[in-house]
Design an enzyme around this catalytic site. Structure first.
Site, PDB file in Angstrom:
ATOM      1  N   HIS A 194      -2.787   1.516   6.907  1.00 11.37           N
ATOM      2  CA  HIS A 194      -3.029   1.532   5.459  1.00 11.37           C
ATOM      3  C   HIS A 194      -3.003   2.964   4.944  1.00 11.37           C
ATOM      4  O   HIS A 194      -3.573   3.867   5.568  1.00 11.37           O
ATOM      5  CB  HIS A 194      -4.374   0.879   5.147  1.00 11.37           C
ATOM      6  CG  HIS A 194      -4.681   0.805   3.682  1.00 11.37           C
ATOM      7  ND1 HIS A 194      -3.819   0.236   2.772  1.00 11.37           N
ATOM      8  CD2 HIS A 194      -5.753   1.244   2.962  1.00 11.37           C
ATOM      9  CE1 HIS A 194      -4.344   0.318   1.561  1.00 11.37           C
ATOM     10  NE2 HIS A 194      -5.504   0.929   1.653  1.00 11.37           N
ATOM     11  N   CYS A 217       0.801  -1.227   0.000  1.00 10.72           N
ATOM     12  CA  CYS A 217       0.000   0.000   0.000  1.00 10.72           C
ATOM     13  C   CYS A 217       0.830   1.272   0.000  1.00 10.72           C
ATOM     14  O   CYS A 217       0.544   2.194  -0.774  1.00 10.72           O
ATOM     15  CB  CYS A 217      -0.998   0.001   1.150  1.00 10.72           C
ATOM     16  SG  CYS A 217      -0.329   0.344   2.785  1.00 10.72           S
ATOM     17  N   ASP A 229      -7.409   4.677  -4.101  1.00  6.52           N
ATOM     18  CA  ASP A 229      -6.586   3.683  -3.405  1.00  6.52           C
ATOM     19  C   ASP A 229      -6.232   2.578  -4.389  1.00  6.52           C
ATOM     20  O   ASP A 229      -7.093   1.803  -4.805  1.00  6.52           O
ATOM     21  CB  ASP A 229      -7.353   3.109  -2.213  1.00  6.52           C
ATOM     22  CG  ASP A 229      -6.580   2.025  -1.479  1.00  6.52           C
ATOM     23  OD1 ASP A 229      -5.364   1.895  -1.717  1.00  6.52           O
ATOM     24  OD2 ASP A 229      -7.200   1.314  -0.653  1.00  6.52           O
TER      25      ASP A 229
END
Length: 284
Positions: A111, A72, A126
């Site tokens: 995250h 991420c 994202d």
């Protein structure tokens, strides 16, 4: 971690994008889709004892020039640099992963997320959440079902944090809660170091790779298990047995430029430290 050294032309070539570059919602959606399909989510460097670095030159060398993937922090840092090079207004955020957990589970913020301000409103972008990263931008408003090229998604307000949910075969599944406050890059450095080095994180001993596929499918690899989930939520699973099968899947299905030695080393670490075929809630 300045974005000034970002090579936009190389990034666009890597993700195979040749469309408009004006910073609009439509362009954003196309860029998310292209990036997600071209650059796989993967955590293999952590298995190899190489904690990820988050500076833009390193990210470009790894994911663009060397044609690898990332997790991420790497994915969304690179994507953020690309969006900023096009003139998008970006705020960096963090999220609490609750995949497979209670919606209000007391989770740490591990995250990375991006908030994009557009004339139409405020959107989430994202490209770094493995097997359920949204493949289009999502308006950051609760209780509205939003179509994506893959799943239908929505946000539910939980104590001031919008929880992203995806509608899967067995109903709505929680993914993560969005913390609405801006984050500094130094906070990502701390979290990245924790997730990449703590012995109890799943990345130390498990092969974890994911990528959206054609026809609204998703493909996920967790150790020797490869799962392809279709648009209706039906999952086809198979197990890999030989080194050649691992090489074929990692290179062919996920497009990762890994040497035989790197793949063999990951398989060896998996056999020594991994959790085998045990399900993991984040990578179901």
């Amino acid at each position: 971690m300045s974005d000034t050294q970002f090579d936009r032309k190389a990034w666009l070539a890597r993700i195979g994008y040749a469309g408009p570059l004006t910073p609009t919602l439509d362009t954003l959606n196309q860029l998310i889709f292209a990036h997600a399909h071209a650059i796989a989510y993967e955590t293999l460097d952590i298995m190899l004892g190489r904690p990820p670095r988050l500076d833009v030159p390193t990210l470009q060398r790894k994911m663009i020039e060397s044609r690898r993937g990332g997790y991420c922090f790497e994915q969304n840092m690179l994507f953020r640099a690309g969006l900023r090079s096009l003139g998008y207004s970006i705020t960096s955020l963090q999220g609490r992963v609750v995949r497979g957990l209670e919606i209000d589970a007391p989770r740490p913020a591990i995250h990375m997320l991006l908030k994009v301000d557009l004339p139409e409103g405020t959107y989430l972008a994202d490209v770094g959440f493995g097997n359920l990263a949204p493949t289009s931008a999502l308006m950051l408003v609760p209780e509205i079902e939003q179509e994506t090229p893959h799943e239908v998604m929505r946000f539910i307000d939980v104590g001031g944090e919008l929880t992203l949910q995806a509608r899967l075969r067995h109903g709505w599944q929680h993914i993560y809660r969005v913390i609405p406050y801006p984050r500094y890059d130094g906070e990502y450095e701390i979290t990245n170091w924790y997730t990449a080095t703590h012995p109890d994180t799943p990345y130390q001993g498990n092969i974890i790779v994911a990528k959206p596929g054609p026809n609204r499918s998703r493909i996920t690899m967790y150790n020797a298990r490869v799962t392809v989930r279709d648009a209706d939520g039906h999952a086809e699973k198979r197990r890999l047995a030989t080194e050649n099968e691992f090489r074929d899947v990692l290179r062919g299905e996920f497009g990762l430029n890994l040497s035989d030695q790197e793949i063999d080393a990951c398989v060896a670490v998996m056999k020594a430290k991994g959790t085998g075929d045990a399900p993991h809630p984040f990578f179901a």
